[in-house]
Design a protein around this motif. Sequence first.
Motif, mmCIF file in Angstrom:
data_model
loop_
_atom_site.group_PDB
_atom_site.id
_atom_site.type_symbol
_atom_site.label_atom_id
_atom_site.label_comp_id
_atom_site.label_asym_id
_atom_site.label_seq_id
_atom_site.Cartn_x
_atom_site.Cartn_y
_atom_site.Cartn_z
ATOM 1 N N PRO A 42 -3.843 13.881 -8.507
ATOM 2 C CA PRO A 42 -5.105 14.576 -8.773
ATOM 3 C C PRO A 42 -6.286 13.791 -8.205
ATOM 4 O O PRO A 42 -6.252 12.573 -8.125
ATOM 5 N N GLY A 43 -7.297 14.487 -7.806
ATOM 6 C CA GLY A 43 -8.469 13.841 -7.220
ATOM 7 C C GLY A 43 -9.600 14.838 -7.091
ATOM 8 O O GLY A 43 -9.749 15.726 -7.911
ATOM 9 N N PHE A 44 -10.367 14.707 -6.033
ATOM 10 C CA PHE A 44 -11.458 15.648 -5.820
ATOM 11 C C PHE A 44 -11.465 16.068 -4.365
ATOM 12 O O PHE A 44 -10.858 15.432 -3.506
ATOM 13 N N ASN A 45 -12.139 17.155 -4.083
ATOM 14 C CA ASN A 45 -12.248 17.645 -2.715
ATOM 15 C C ASN A 45 -13.639 18.195 -2.489
ATOM 16 O O ASN A 45 -14.342 18.516 -3.427
ATOM 17 N N VAL A 46 -13.994 18.282 -1.236
ATOM 18 C CA VAL A 46 -15.258 18.887 -0.834
ATOM 19 C C VAL A 46 -14.927 19.959 0.180
ATOM 20 O O VAL A 46 -14.252 19.691 1.170
ATOM 21 N N GLU A 47 -15.365 21.152 -0.092
ATOM 22 C CA GLU A 47 -15.103 22.255 0.830
ATOM 23 C C GLU A 47 -16.439 22.867 1.225
ATOM 24 O O GLU A 47 -17.163 23.389 0.381
ATOM 25 N N ALA A 48 -16.772 22.783 2.473
ATOM 26 C CA ALA A 48 -18.036 23.335 2.968
ATOM 27 C C ALA A 48 -17.824 24.764 3.433
ATOM 28 O O ALA A 48 -16.775 25.104 3.964
ATOM 29 N N GLY A 49 -18.814 25.572 3.243
ATOM 30 C CA GLY A 49 -18.717 26.962 3.660
ATOM 31 C C GLY A 49 -18.202 27.814 2.511
ATOM 32 O O GLY A 49 -18.511 27.568 1.367
ATOM 33 N N GLY A 50 -17.427 28.777 2.822
ATOM 34 C CA GLY A 50 -16.885 29.646 1.787
ATOM 35 C C GLY A 50 -17.863 30.752 1.443
ATOM 36 O O GLY A 50 -19.046 30.517 1.290
ATOM 37 N N VAL A 51 -17.352 31.915 1.309
ATOM 38 C CA VAL A 51 -18.184 33.071 1.016
ATOM 39 C C VAL A 51 -18.527 33.110 -0.471
ATOM 40 O O VAL A 51 -19.672 33.122 -0.861
ATOM 41 N N ASP A 52 -17.509 33.082 -1.291
ATOM 42 C CA ASP A 52 -17.726 33.216 -2.727
ATOM 43 C C ASP A 52 -16.952 32.181 -3.539
ATOM 44 O O ASP A 52 -16.821 32.317 -4.738
ATOM 45 N N GLY A 53 -16.451 31.159 -2.891
ATOM 46 C CA GLY A 53 -15.690 30.140 -3.595
ATOM 47 C C GLY A 53 -14.222 30.469 -3.726
ATOM 48 O O GLY A 53 -13.437 29.666 -4.214
ATOM 49 N N PHE A 54 -13.823 31.645 -3.294
ATOM 50 C CA PHE A 54 -12.418 32.043 -3.372
ATOM 51 C C PHE A 54 -11.889 32.545 -2.034
ATOM 52 O O PHE A 54 -10.844 32.104 -1.581
ATOM 53 N N PHE A 55 -12.578 33.451 -1.392
ATOM 54 C CA PHE A 55 -12.099 34.090 -0.165
ATOM 55 C C PHE A 55 -11.799 33.057 0.921
ATOM 56 O O PHE A 55 -12.667 32.311 1.323
ATOM 57 N N GLU A 56 -10.547 32.988 1.335
ATOM 58 C CA GLU A 56 -10.044 32.050 2.343
ATOM 59 C C GLU A 56 -10.332 30.588 2.001
ATOM 60 O O GLU A 56 -10.468 29.746 2.877
ATOM 61 N N SER A 57 -10.410 30.273 0.732
ATOM 62 C CA SER A 57 -10.621 28.889 0.301
ATOM 63 C C SER A 57 -9.317 28.116 0.435
ATOM 64 O O SER A 57 -8.285 28.530 -0.081
ATOM 65 N N SER A 58 -9.366 26.982 1.112
ATOM 66 C CA SER A 58 -8.149 26.185 1.278
ATOM 67 C C SER A 58 -7.918 25.235 0.114
ATOM 68 O O SER A 58 -6.885 24.611 0.018
ATOM 69 N N SER A 59 -8.863 25.156 -0.817
ATOM 70 C CA SER A 59 -8.672 24.236 -1.930
ATOM 71 C C SER A 59 -8.707 24.912 -3.306
ATOM 72 O O SER A 59 -8.510 24.252 -4.314
ATOM 73 N N TYR A 60 -8.931 26.203 -3.370
ATOM 74 C CA TYR A 60 -9.005 26.881 -4.670
ATOM 75 C C TYR A 60 -7.722 26.696 -5.474
ATOM 76 O O TYR A 60 -7.752 26.318 -6.639
ATOM 77 N N TYR A 61 -6.589 26.980 -4.864
ATOM 78 C CA TYR A 61 -5.304 26.865 -5.566
ATOM 79 C C TYR A 61 -5.074 25.437 -6.038
ATOM 80 O O TYR A 61 -4.642 25.214 -7.165
ATOM 81 N N LEU A 62 -5.360 24.473 -5.192
ATOM 82 C CA LEU A 62 -5.162 23.067 -5.552
ATOM 83 C C LEU A 62 -6.034 22.687 -6.742
ATOM 84 O O LEU A 62 -5.579 22.004 -7.667
ATOM 85 N N GLU A 63 -7.273 23.118 -6.733
ATOM 86 C CA GLU A 63 -8.188 22.785 -7.814
ATOM 87 C C GLU A 63 -7.779 23.471 -9.113
ATOM 88 O O GLU A 63 -7.748 22.849 -10.175
ATOM 89 N N ARG A 64 -7.425 24.731 -9.020
ATOM 90 C CA ARG A 64 -7.139 25.533 -10.220
ATOM 91 C C ARG A 64 -5.796 25.198 -10.848
ATOM 92 O O ARG A 64 -5.666 25.160 -12.062
ATOM 93 N N PHE A 65 -4.763 24.959 -10.036
ATOM 94 C CA PHE A 65 -3.409 24.827 -10.567
ATOM 95 C C PHE A 65 -2.765 23.455 -10.366
ATOM 96 O O PHE A 65 -1.756 23.168 -10.978
ATOM 97 N N GLN A 66 -3.313 22.622 -9.486
ATOM 98 C CA GLN A 66 -2.691 21.334 -9.225
ATOM 99 C C GLN A 66 -3.528 20.136 -9.696
ATOM 100 O O GLN A 66 -3.134 19.011 -9.516
ATOM 101 N N GLY A 67 -4.675 20.397 -10.267
ATOM 102 C CA GLY A 67 -5.517 19.309 -10.779
ATOM 103 C C GLY A 67 -6.293 18.625 -9.691
ATOM 104 O O GLY A 67 -6.706 17.532 -9.732
#
Length: 67
Positions: A42-67
Amino acid sequence: MLPLWRLTTARRKVFEALGSDRFSCPAYGGIHELLMQHLKSPGFNVEAGGVDGFFESSSYYLERFQG
């Protein structure tokens, strides 16, 4: 009639509330699977861009389900 994105957002939220991750992998081309191989703890990530925080997010699943 509701726009399609609202219906898919509602569906995702219902499934997540029930504990399912079935509709919670928005990453383009399954890139979240590649990220999981490199980000073991577990750690942290920074994701730049994104339309609404979900659409085509490469880190949403990791943040929500993998810690």
